[in-house]
Design an enzyme around this catalytic site. Structure first.
Site, mmCIF file in Angstrom:
data_model
loop_
_atom_site.group_PDB
_atom_site.id
_atom_site.type_symbol
_atom_site.label_atom_id
_atom_site.label_comp_id
_atom_site.label_asym_id
_atom_site.label_seq_id
_atom_site.Cartn_x
_atom_site.Cartn_y
_atom_site.Cartn_z
ATOM 1 N N CYS A 120 0.819 -1.233 0.000
ATOM 2 C CA CYS A 120 0.000 0.000 0.000
ATOM 3 C C CYS A 120 0.844 1.271 0.000
ATOM 4 O O CYS A 120 0.334 2.347 -0.300
ATOM 5 C CB CYS A 120 -0.952 0.008 1.192
ATOM 6 S SG CYS A 120 -2.000 -1.435 1.272
ATOM 7 N N HIS A 245 -3.010 7.125 3.156
ATOM 8 C CA HIS A 245 -3.506 5.866 2.580
ATOM 9 C C HIS A 245 -4.892 5.584 3.160
ATOM 10 O O HIS A 245 -5.125 5.732 4.365
ATOM 11 C CB HIS A 245 -2.537 4.734 2.918
ATOM 12 C CG HIS A 245 -3.081 3.380 2.608
ATOM 13 N ND1 HIS A 245 -3.687 3.091 1.400
ATOM 14 C CD2 HIS A 245 -3.145 2.236 3.342
ATOM 15 C CE1 HIS A 245 -4.093 1.831 1.412
ATOM 16 N NE2 HIS A 245 -3.776 1.290 2.575
ATOM 17 N N ASN A 275 -10.361 0.165 0.588
ATOM 18 C CA ASN A 275 -8.901 0.211 0.536
ATOM 19 C C ASN A 275 -8.443 -0.287 -0.838
ATOM 20 O O ASN A 275 -8.613 -1.467 -1.146
ATOM 21 C CB ASN A 275 -8.358 -0.677 1.663
ATOM 22 C CG ASN A 275 -6.840 -0.701 1.731
ATOM 23 O OD1 ASN A 275 -6.158 -0.298 0.793
ATOM 24 N ND2 ASN A 275 -6.308 -1.198 2.840
HETATM 25 O O1 UT7 Z 1 -3.691 -1.385 3.882
HETATM 26 C C1 UT7 Z 1 -3.666 -1.932 5.191
HETATM 27 C C2 UT7 Z 1 -4.708 -3.018 5.278
HETATM 28 N N1 UT7 Z 1 -5.144 -3.412 6.560
HETATM 29 C C3 UT7 Z 1 -5.796 -2.634 7.456
HETATM 30 O O2 UT7 Z 1 -5.925 -1.450 7.320
HETATM 31 C C4 UT7 Z 1 -6.376 -3.310 8.667
HETATM 32 C C5 UT7 Z 1 -6.282 -2.500 9.931
HETATM 33 N N2 UT7 Z 1 -7.227 -3.007 10.908
HETATM 34 C C6 UT7 Z 1 -8.546 -2.661 10.862
HETATM 35 O O3 UT7 Z 1 -8.956 -1.876 10.030
HETATM 36 C C7 UT7 Z 1 -9.457 -3.229 11.905
HETATM 37 O O4 UT7 Z 1 -8.707 -3.948 12.851
HETATM 38 C C8 UT7 Z 1 -10.562 -4.165 11.300
HETATM 39 C C9 UT7 Z 1 -11.558 -3.315 10.510
HETATM 40 C C10 UT7 Z 1 -9.937 -5.200 10.397
HETATM 41 C C11 UT7 Z 1 -11.326 -4.845 12.415
HETATM 42 O O5 UT7 Z 1 -11.918 -3.880 13.270
HETATM 43 P P1 UT7 Z 1 -11.782 -4.041 14.850
HETATM 44 O O6 UT7 Z 1 -12.508 -2.920 15.471
HETATM 45 O O7 UT7 Z 1 -10.317 -4.187 15.160
HETATM 46 O O8 UT7 Z 1 -12.601 -5.346 15.123
HETATM 47 P P2 UT7 Z 1 -12.102 -6.677 15.849
HETATM 48 O O9 UT7 Z 1 -11.111 -7.396 14.996
HETATM 49 O O10 UT7 Z 1 -11.701 -6.334 17.254
HETATM 50 O O11 UT7 Z 1 -13.405 -7.536 15.890
HETATM 51 C C12 UT7 Z 1 -14.486 -7.243 16.803
HETATM 52 C C13 UT7 Z 1 -15.555 -8.292 16.586
HETATM 53 C C14 UT7 Z 1 -15.042 -9.721 16.605
HETATM 54 O O12 UT7 Z 1 -16.032 -10.528 17.186
HETATM 55 P P3 UT7 Z 1 -15.889 -11.011 18.725
HETATM 56 O O13 UT7 Z 1 -14.617 -11.807 18.773
HETATM 57 O O14 UT7 Z 1 -15.850 -9.752 19.535
HETATM 58 O O15 UT7 Z 1 -17.124 -11.818 18.924
HETATM 59 C C15 UT7 Z 1 -14.910 -10.078 15.145
HETATM 60 O O16 UT7 Z 1 -15.059 -11.467 14.907
HETATM 61 O O17 UT7 Z 1 -16.127 -8.104 15.298
HETATM 62 C C16 UT7 Z 1 -16.089 -9.331 14.571
HETATM 63 N N3 UT7 Z 1 -15.945 -9.021 13.160
HETATM 64 C C17 UT7 Z 1 -16.986 -8.710 12.386
HETATM 65 N N4 UT7 Z 1 -18.304 -8.641 12.661
HETATM 66 C C18 UT7 Z 1 -19.119 -8.283 11.650
HETATM 67 C C19 UT7 Z 1 -14.804 -8.946 12.413
HETATM 68 N N5 UT7 Z 1 -15.117 -8.609 11.146
HETATM 69 C C20 UT7 Z 1 -16.465 -8.457 11.111
HETATM 70 C C21 UT7 Z 1 -17.367 -8.113 10.105
HETATM 71 N N6 UT7 Z 1 -18.676 -8.027 10.404
HETATM 72 N N7 UT7 Z 1 -16.963 -7.824 8.829
#
Ligand code: UT7
Length: 320
Positions: A120, A245, A275
């Site tokens: 990226c 980005h 993204n």
């Molecule tokens: O170019 C660089 C590319 N990468 C990035 O930019 C990624 C950077 N990270 C992020 O943007 C965030 O960490 C994410 C958007 C990927 C995730 O957001 P988060 O606030 O960190 O969520 P989380 O991983 O803490 O997940 C919270 C909950 C989990 O459930 P439990 O364990 O609390 O029951 C996940 O399983 O949300 C769940 N979850 C979802 N629920 C609904 C994860 N993805 C989803 C989804 N829809 N798409």
């Protein structure tokens, strides 16, 4: 690596921008029918509402569209370009390079052509590399084109990744000149020991530790902005725009807050495009340019992060 463009023979100016976004769009509602997610979750955790998908179009088609638009914007003919650098993490094939495909499609007969992969951060890396080349007299005009078909490397059963990414291309033309201004400073960095946080797994699809990448991004972006601004010799208060980005609205907000850059100076497209990896910064740059929001003399910082882990920033003054 940190460089002040102080020992240059020439200044290097941004002289054209372009973008290509494929007409296909995937909404959060459509994704909610594919995986266990919802519009509410996606918007609140990422800020993303839609992203483009290149149905029936290749990464080369998108790169050519963006490159053609940037050349037209610069008022240059293809044969004026001496360097083509393409960035992508989704090349159609291992070889020939995307840059050579762009050359062939547009008749950029007098250029050498090369791809780089800094994920990226690719556009930022490419701008710095071509700027040094132009500054030392290697060519007069360079084309940087960043194109990504991320839907090709998405696991559409994995809700933690498939909601984030989209397809698109952005391009920019840079020109060596003795006029003052242009690129003023740049800072590139990498942390290869963190590479496991974001990578392609055995089947070629993206997997990542979202928390780890998030933590990295909100530290890396302010570091890169601070270093590039210091090297430019200009003050943060002089900034007209920051173009980060576009990975996640929450990352953008947190990182820009840490930088001390107010929200009204921050370009945001992630809500509409998701993204698009290395294409996200030149797409946002082109949107600002074509909307008439970039004025001569404006100071702009472009800042990226991504797999590698890589990060970096470039400071430029908009030319007449
Ligand atoms: O170019 C660089 C590319 N990468 C990035 O930019 C990624 C950077 N990270 C992020 O943007 C965030 O960490 C994410 C958007 C990927 C995730 O957001 P988060 O606030 O960190 O969520 P989380 O991983 O803490 O997940 C919270 C909950 C989990 O459930 P439990 O364990 O609390 O029951 C996940 O399983 O949300 C769940 N979850 C979802 N629920 C609904 C994860 N993805 C989803 C989804 N829809 N798409």
């Amino acid at each position: 690596m940190a460089i002040v463009y102080g020992d240059r023979a020439h200044n290097v100016h941004l002289t054209g921008t372009g973008r290509f976004l494929p007409p296909g769009v995937i909404t959060n509602g459509e994704l909610s029918r594919m995986v266990d997610t919802s519009d509410e979750w996606i918007v609140s955790h990422t800020g993303i509402r839609t992203r483009h998908i290149a149905r029936g179009l290749s990464v080369t088609d998108m790169a050519v569209g963006a490159a053609r638009a940037a050349l037209e914007c610069a008022g240059l003919a293809p044969q004026d370009i001496g360097v083509v650098v393409a960035t992508t993490v989704t090349p159609e094939r291992r070889l020939p390079s995307l840059a050579c495909d762009v050359q062939a499609n547009l008749g950029i007969a007098n250029a050498f052509c090369v791809d780089i992969n800094a994920s990226c951060t690719g556009f930022i890396y490419a701008v710095d590399i071509v700027a040094r080349y132009l500054a030392t007299g290697g060519a007069k005009h360079a084309l940087v084109v960043s194109a990504e078909k991320l839907t090709d490397i998405m696991d559409f059963t994995d809700r933690t990744t498939c909601i984030l990414f989209g397809d698109g291309a952005g391009a920019a033309v840079f020109t060596a000149s003795d006029e003052p201004g242009g690129l003023l400073g740049s800072y590139l960095a990498a942390r290869g020991d963190g590479g496991a946080a974001l990578r392609c797994r055995w089947d070629g699809c993206i997997e990542m530790d979202g928390h780890e990448v998030f933590r990295f991004a909100v530290r890396a972006l302010p570091e890169a902005v601070g270093k590039a601004m210091a090297l430019s010799g200009r003050d943060l208060s002089e900034l007209a725009y920051a173009i980060p980005h576009q990975a996640n609205r929450r990352i953008i907000d947190a990182a820009m807050r840490r930088c001390g850059i107010p929200p009204d100076k921050v370009a945001v497209t992630v809500d509409r495009h998701g993204n698009t990896s290395s294409a996200s910064i030149p797409i946002a740059l082109d949107e600002l340019n074509r909307d008439g929001r970039l004025r001569p003399g404006d100071l702009v910082v472009l800042v990226g992060f991504g797999a590698g882990l890589t990060y970096g920033a470039v400071v430029l003054e908009v030319s007449d």
